[in-house]
Design an enzyme around this catalytic site. Structure first.
Site, PDB file in Angstrom:
ATOM      1  N   THR A  52      -2.128  -4.368   9.624  1.00  0.00           N
ATOM      2  CA  THR A  52      -3.108  -4.553  10.700  1.00  0.00           C
ATOM      3  C   THR A  52      -3.521  -6.027  10.651  1.00  0.00           C
ATOM      4  OG1 THR A  52      -4.683  -3.644   9.099  1.00  0.00           O
ATOM      5  CG2 THR A  52      -4.062  -2.213  10.935  1.00  0.00           C
TER       6      THR A  52
ATOM      7  N   LYS B  95      14.610  -3.374   3.857  1.00  0.00           N
ATOM      8  CA  LYS B  95      13.735  -2.775   2.841  1.00  0.00           C
ATOM      9  C   LYS B  95      14.221  -1.375   2.479  1.00  0.00           C
ATOM     10  CE  LYS B  95       9.333  -3.722   2.413  1.00  0.00           C
ATOM     11  NZ  LYS B  95       7.922  -3.909   2.624  1.00  0.00           N
TER      12      LYS B  95
ATOM     13  N   CYS C 193      -6.035  -9.104   3.291  1.00  0.00           N
ATOM     14  CA  CYS C 193      -7.311  -8.390   3.398  1.00  0.00           C
ATOM     15  C   CYS C 193      -8.524  -9.296   3.602  1.00  0.00           C
ATOM     16  CB  CYS C 193      -7.524  -7.550   2.148  1.00  0.00           C
ATOM     17  SG  CYS C 193      -6.304  -6.238   1.995  1.00  0.00           S
TER      18      CYS C 193
ATOM     19  N   ASP D 103      10.182   3.288   6.992  1.00  0.00           N
ATOM     20  CA  ASP D 103       9.848   1.896   7.310  1.00  0.00           C
ATOM     21  C   ASP D 103      10.800   1.406   8.396  1.00  0.00           C
ATOM     22  OD1 ASP D 103       8.129  -0.381   5.435  1.00  0.00           O
ATOM     23  OD2 ASP D 103       9.471  -1.115   7.010  1.00  0.00           O
TER      24      ASP D 103
ATOM     25  N   VAL E 295       0.822  -1.207   0.000  1.00  0.00           N
ATOM     26  CA  VAL E 295       0.000   0.000   0.000  1.00  0.00           C
ATOM     27  C   VAL E 295       0.861   1.264   0.000  1.00  0.00           C
ATOM     28  CG1 VAL E 295      -1.606   1.316   1.456  1.00  0.00           C
ATOM     29  CG2 VAL E 295      -2.014  -1.106   1.027  1.00  0.00           C
TER      30      VAL E 295
END
Ligand SMILES: NC(=O)c1ccc[n+]([C@@H]2O[C@H](COP(=O)([O-])OP(=O)(O)OC[C@H]3O[C@@H](n4cnc5c(N)ncnc54)[C@H](O)[C@@H]3O)[C@@H](O)[C@H]2O)c1
Length: 406
Positions: free
Chosen positions: A85, A36, A258, A31, A12
């Protein structure tokens, strides 16, 4: 506000950081994953749709930078939260990443800034969790807060950040106005709703809608198998209705960050408000049961004895053409079959390696082949002359002309 900080550079956050930089914002991508940040700083990234050359050029031109440590901002800035999340071990919402992100923001935020969350969470997260947490640990004043749930579909070549309408809800008119202004700079359509709770609930509805409908076709697919008709043919036939029907395909469950997760956040919203969400919770269970259903079938096929049986699973990411293995039911199936004594190998040229194991070429010395995720680049030709059984559980095209399992 011309400066943007994106917190969390995954599926995202990273595409958003790049697009905002391309549209003229000065963007800092933050981050906690040091590797990364190092990779992104050298222009290396595995997220679909991100072009390494863009990463380099935007950094060279000074509009984009990546960091693992934020410094204090002095002018009003837009902070966009895009951290995970997930669910904890008991499959309850895990807000620890969100909490950490809020604490990081509270240390560096300046007066008049805007905080937007794109992370999916339970209804009320912005007002009850994010806003009070940031305000508790900062001296900055006149802060604005909005929710703008992300709807990205990794690997989708048609719908992207600029043509997928964006829903925005905020704690005040000014918050909505500021957030809408930001998204309008790269998104064709911004839809303002009356509160952050509406935006949060809309996101949960969208993904729960998918979960429930997939559970429905999965449940019916057990019936259609028992009476020897093809569920795919049933769905094809029903899809000929030009209105009031939407196509969903049966499979071994749902994966990703998701669809299996967001309905749990919706169920949690129900629990918090003493409202029973039976349908939502049941569809989660129905989809989770598919792995058991398929492994029972395989066990019966081998007359109840999987000991030493060689099985190869093709495609272990949760959907085709991407490498995301989070919550992938293919991995659950691998674990289940191993528990039953089978020797399970897997082939996934996009995932390549997972939990210390490596993708193997399509094998010819196996007792059963199972196709779960059909990436475009997989070539099944070497399986065309084989003698072993192949189960095609994928929702995609027929593999080697074999009938679908469902
Ligand atoms: N992936 C999707 O298709 C998708 C679509 C819509 C919404 N969402 C939601 O968006 C959110 C992010 O999902 P994602 O798929 O991008 O996750 P991701 O795991 O791909 O990326 C999250 C990034 O956040 C970083 N991170 C974690 N904690 C951090 C912290 N405290 N500070 C800074 N960085 C931190 C991680 O290192 C990781 O790089 C989730 O709430 C998810 O539900 C995801």
């Amino acid at each position: 506000m011309e400066e943007v900080v994106v917190i969390g550079l995954g599926y995202v956050g990273l595409p958003l950081a790049l697009l905002a930089a391309k549209k003229g914002f000065k963007v800092t991508g933050f981050d906690i994953n040091k590797d990364k940040i190092n990779n992104l700083s050298s222009g290396v990234c595995e997220i679909p749709g991100i072009i390494d050359k863009d990463l380099i050029e935007l950094q060279d031109s000074g509009v984009l930078k990546f960091t693992k440590k934020l410094s204090k901002f002095i002018s009003p800035t837009i902070f966009v939260i895009a951290v995970p999340t997930p669910l904890d071990l008991r499959r309850n919402p895990d807000l620890s990443y969100l909490e950490e992100a809020c604490l990081s923001i509270s240390k560096v935020i300046s007066n008049g800034s805007l905080v937007i969350t794109e992370s999916t969470s339970y209804i009320g997260t912005l007002s009850e969790f994010i806003k009070p947490l940031i305000e508790k640990f900062t001296t900055a004043s006149d802060l604005h807060f909005a929710v703008a749930p992300e709807r990205i579909d990794p690997g989708n070549e048609h719908w992207d950040l600029s043509n997928t309408p964006r829903v925005v809800g905020g704690i005040s008119k000014k918050s909505v106005h500021l957030a809408s202004h930001f998204y309008s700079s790269f998104c064709k359509k911004v839809i303002q709703v009356s509160s952050p709770e509406v935006a949060e609930a809309a996101k949960l509805l969208e993904n729960t809608f998918r979960q429930v409908n997939i559970a429905l076709v999965n449940e019916i697919s057990v019936l259609t198998r028992s009476i020897n008709i093809s569920m795919h043919e049933v769905v094809d036939a029903a899809s000929s209705k030009p209105f009031g029907f939407m196509e969903f395909r049966p499979g071994i469950g749902v994966g990703g960050h998701c669809i299996p997760v967001d309905p749990v956040y919706l169920g949690y919203s129900g629990d918090k408000n003493n409202v029973k969400m039976d349908l939502v919770k049941l569809s989660n269970l129905k989809n989770q049961n598919q792995v058991k259903y398929v492994s029972n079938y395989i066990s019966t096929y081998f007359k109840g004895n999987l000991n030493g049986k060689k099985i190869q699973i093709v495609g272990i990411s949760y959907k085709k053409n991407i490498s995301d293995t989070r919550e992938s039911p293919a991995i659950e199936l691998i674990n289940e079959l191993r528990k039953l004594g089978a020797k399970v190998f897997w082939h996934d040229p996009i995932v390549k390696s997972f939990m210390g194991e490596k993708s193997e070429d399509l094998r010819l010395d196996i007792d059963l082949g199972i196709v779960i995720t059909q990436h475009k680049i997989i070539n099944f030709q070497s399986w065309s002359d084989i003698k072993f059984k192949i189960l095609d559980l994928s929702p995609g095209d027929h593999v080697l002309g074999l009938p679908k399992f469902f």
